[in-house]
Design an enzyme around this catalytic site. Structure first.
Site, mmCIF file in Angstrom:
data_model
loop_
_atom_site.group_PDB
_atom_site.id
_atom_site.type_symbol
_atom_site.label_atom_id
_atom_site.label_comp_id
_atom_site.label_asym_id
_atom_site.label_seq_id
_atom_site.Cartn_x
_atom_site.Cartn_y
_atom_site.Cartn_z
ATOM 1 N N SER A 144 42.705 107.721 -66.672
ATOM 2 C CA SER A 144 43.729 108.762 -66.560
ATOM 3 C C SER A 144 45.113 108.207 -66.304
ATOM 4 C CB SER A 144 43.403 109.716 -65.401
ATOM 5 O OG SER A 144 42.080 110.138 -65.446
ATOM 6 N N GLY A 145 45.186 106.981 -65.849
ATOM 7 C CA GLY A 145 46.472 106.422 -65.443
ATOM 8 C C GLY A 145 47.288 105.910 -66.612
ATOM 9 N N CYS B 264 53.102 93.201 -63.051
ATOM 10 C CA CYS B 264 54.127 93.245 -64.100
ATOM 11 C C CYS B 264 55.334 92.397 -63.726
ATOM 12 C CB CYS B 264 54.519 94.686 -64.400
ATOM 13 S SG CYS B 264 54.942 95.686 -62.966
ATOM 14 N N ASN C 263 56.357 96.801 -68.933
ATOM 15 C CA ASN C 263 55.443 96.684 -67.800
ATOM 16 C C ASN C 263 54.050 97.210 -68.089
ATOM 17 O OD1 ASN C 263 57.375 99.031 -67.670
ATOM 18 N ND2 ASN C 263 55.779 99.779 -66.289
#
Lengths: 351, 351, 351, 351
Positions: B10-11, B149, B318
């Site tokens: 879901s992210g 990142c 990122n």
């Protein structure tokens, strides 16, 4: 391997053509043309691109005919009119992204493109239209003219009503909202970041020429289908992607369920048009952010009981489905490839 | 065909993993895991994605071992710590994108991740690092931990100085600037659009844990190379992409020409790192907008004569080179594929 | 009523000067000067402004001396150098917002402003500085030169360390982040919305001339206080407001509590500088969005134990405290008014 | 000095009320109410505000009657309904910014605000309307209900047609475009920066309750003036400001010149409504960026010959003229002050 040339290589649509062609499995970039930036490498002009393409921008002459199978003209309409005359019958396929050859009726063309002088015999040979709607005509077409970014969205949104359901549309009010990349890279004060960021700029509140294009196309063979189609266009505060809202009044009776079914049926088999329900995802759709960088056009149709009207929303990336991607899609069909070849990248979201 | 599972579907990183894997020629998405949104299709959560993947989000259990060759954990660090223990030795490869296994030294780990309890025996088995710098170790690695990142950008920016030129870096001051997608999708007031748009948010002005990760990695085998490395991080007003500025003071003499050469040499053969001169394009680079949606990291090195310092700038997306793309790159190496497989998409710009 | 003239009326700082002066209870706009847009009304150039000012843009000549008590020069440095020579000794007060008279040392001036020829005798008469730090000198000053937007923030951030605590700053690394209005309205490709939106543009990674200005000022009377002060500047994706991060290394011992107290004490009685704790509001501060449209400069100081360094953050609206507001503030002091007269508007947030 | 209380002090409209009242020469902030953030100072919740207001958020009780002359309710409609019942007849003036008392017809109210239970006797006592159109009724009004932000813009745009020219409007299609501050500070995923930035979100494509409000008001005393008024609303990628486009079809003949004259005449003497020609400034107007932070509503009327329709555009700052500023304006009239008192700040642009 189809050898492709891109003219207007410095512009935004030109940049996206380079991006797409260099990712295309069956297409090879063999020529970059332009009138400025002669001698420059694409990565100097488009900082995103690969550094090693081995091509620089060159002037367009007849000689390029030996180097290309297809030429994409991502040039201003007056330039496209000239280049099309130069290249027609010399290269197998010319794909024009400008407005030079979109409107076939001479009077209408002259009204909306008064500065674009084109040869009528040439104009008559151009195949115009959204690939989803004119696919057959593109096969073996030598000259192809693609709809504008707004016109693509509006036409894909309305076609299931007129061509699918056969409705007569009494009144169509179109409200178009676009990011700043829709206007290209002109050095004008309103396009500077301080003025465009945060803006809702009513840059074309009346009389948009894309409206003429849409009406002209949708009424082919059936004049009078559309009573009145007006358009207003606004620049909003992002870069890439547009949404068109078409508010449709018709005397024909139709409800939400019929509409939804008709749209799904109409676009069955057309992978680049996604018919979506308004609330089917965690953000309301269609929203151009959900198609960014891809060749998708997301379409949603709603029956508004209050005003007894139909609301059609269509979202696309103006530089891809509204320009470079659609051009590659048309060329794919022209050369007998599956239309999605090289265009299967998924949208980048959030961005 | 490598069968891949994505946990944390879901992210934002999960969404980009799905995007990349479904475009990957040798990888197949066979499992979607998560603790929320069970039963939902990916297109409901990620409105950009294809509608027809045929998978829904499911809880993670031992049974998934039959369905996957590799599992990508795009989960919060505490969840990754648990899932790694569950899946290690059950699936051929686990690739963790969280901070759970990044810092090997237990004391350092406990300082920066006090809430992440992990088994030390498991931690010791993880291969950690940017693929460009630890590629060999990834071959056949069963457990892989990827840098954050920011850490990816900083490390790729500094490695040519330490590992390439062998410089001692007396003082390194890192200033990181990131779009809002770097923080994930947390429902917190400062992350609402009205407050994040237009912001320069000093969200982590002192003590960023990515600094610990970078120092830990760059000094492996050569402790003391870096005198002091401090970091501050800022949220700026766009969504995707970050830039790290590393201001380096060293007693070793080195000039612009040597630096430029050293960087080009160091990254020769590594297609995802583009060493760029600051003024080589029409916009100054590196700028994350020029890598959007791609797996590139653009790096520029400058000798600043005024302060006798070295300025190293690194830009990446990122969610791609900083997360999902790098994860796929690592898995490619792990399974013997060319590292760029499925990752050759060019950046989308402007966006 | 102080009669004020604004030269450079078409620019962004000029527009904000008009905005502020027309709201000022004791100041009256009596002249608008410029070299372009002659004859235009301000509302044509600045769509936000009142429609009925009764002035149009005019060329600057000696004759304006009869119409004004103070002239604000919001002009490029070379123009300011010329106009200052024309207007000095003819009008009671000239307030220059450009860099023409900021750096007093001739060699330093020539290095950073090689194209700005100014008369040294005139230059020596200018009072330069942030009003909070040089207030007394502004009383009755005939010629005033204001710091640049970055220089204002950096100086206000560092002054409590040097002038307040008397620290020796061994190394200062400044990282400046600014919205697009900081660059004015130049028709350049990188400033077009498609390229500036979403950017983190390292437009001045080494050698920013504001750094020279700051060092020059802070070491007045105490040379050697600052060992090295370097600066890099970045354009980020919003319009108005900047943040400077000064990373300070000193051999003098000082802790968080002392720092906080020193800053509060130093700015006691100065209403435009707000000393704020990093986490005192629901968003981290300082953030330029919290000062938008106002004359505030928000300052936060932090002791970073990890690197034994001091982190100083300062945020301001580059067009107000960094330009037009500070100019009005200086003129207020010059003419004996309370410094906040006409400048009490609160920041507009969120925006 | 009018003593003012603000309830809903944590919200965006509450914040702007505090900003405006603390700048108001004849109004004094004496109470801050709310149900959350009890005990907090305003500057903690609104990082822009002055630090020294000497008030904290408190629960609302009958006792506040002693402390205030006017209470502004910047609360959700159900809360406003309750608080109005509590405060009516206890404080001299209650100004409600919510939708609780906007629609007078009970059936219509119940349709659009099904969850808002209000006392009809109380509802009947509320004076509703844009101050420019109902000014007289506000004098000495004890209970005031203000139009929504969209409704204010639409009504100000259409009133010269119906109330001024007496036209019958056969069909009105309204397309509203708003920044993210229009939705308040709700912790919902679509309102997070990554999803709202870059969006054109069709959040209310059919059936917006502001349309009901507008029709209800404009037809007062003359039912049937408006045949059909429909509305769709979109969230675009900035924070503050909205634009409404009203596409009007009428059988009455009227041309551009008559329209322009009628609008100028209608708003003569109303300083907050600026009737502007579309191309009179260097950016097309109206554009909400040109009214940011101010109480202006910019209106432009265009006759579109193509579709024989009238295009009315209206732009305002949804938190000022659409909420807090209009509330202060109404209170000024209520207490016999010039309506512009405390509201003369000019828009901040660019921002």
């Amino acid at each position: 391997m189809i050898r492709a040339g891109v003219v207007g290589a410095s512009g935004l649509a030109g940049g996206d053509l380079i991006r797409l062609i260099t990712q295309h499995p069956d297409m090879e970039l063999t020529f970059l043309g332009g009138s400025s930036n002669i001698g420059r490498r694409p990565a100097e002009l488009h900082p995103n691109l690969r550094l090693d393409l081995g091509l620089t921008v060159q002037p367009v002459t007849e000689e390029i005919a030996d180097q290309v199978d297809v030429v994409f003209l991502a040039t201003p309409a007056p330039v496209s009119a000239e280049l099309a005359a130069l290249l027609a019958d010399r290269v197998p396929a010319v794909v024009d992204l400008s407005g030079a050859f979109r409107i076939r009726t001479p009077e209408l063309h002259d009204r909306w493109y008064p500065k674009v002088k084109r040869r009528t015999d040439l104009a008559d040979r151009f195949v115009y239209g959204v690939p989803e709607l004119v696919g057959d005509q593109l096969t073996d077409a030598a000259l192809i003219s693609l709809p504008g970014c707004y016109a693509t969205a509006i036409t894909l949104g309305l076609a299931p009503l007129t061509l699918g359901l056969g409705l007569d549309l009494k009144t169509v009010v179109v409200d178009g909202k676009s990011g700043s990349s829709g206007g290209g890279l002109q050095l004008r004060t309103p396009d500077l970041h301080p003025f465009r960021s945060g803006a809702i700029a009513p840059y074309s509140p009346t009389g948009h020429r894309h409206a003429a294009e849409v009406g002209d196309f949708l009424e082919r063979g059936k004049p009078g289908t559309i009573g009145s189609l007006t358009m207003s266009a606004y620049g909003v505060s992002h870069v890439r992607g547009l949404l068109t809202s078409s508010y449709v009044f018709t005397d024909d009776a139709v409800d939400q369920r019929e509409l939804q079914r008709a749209y799904v049926r109409f676009y069955k088999g057309h992978r680049f048009v996604r018919v979506r329900r308004h609330a089917e995802t965690l953000i309301p759709v269609p929203d151009p952010q959900a198609v960014l960088g891809s060749n998708y056009c997301d379409v949603t149709v709603l029956h508004d009981e209050d005003g007894d009207r139909i609301v059609v929303l269509a979202a696309l990336d103006n530089l891809v489905k509204g320009a470079a991607g659609q051009a590659v899609q048309a060329a794919n069909i022209r050369f007998g490839l599956p239309e999605e070849t090289g265009l299967t990248m998924q949208p980048v979201m959030p961005a």
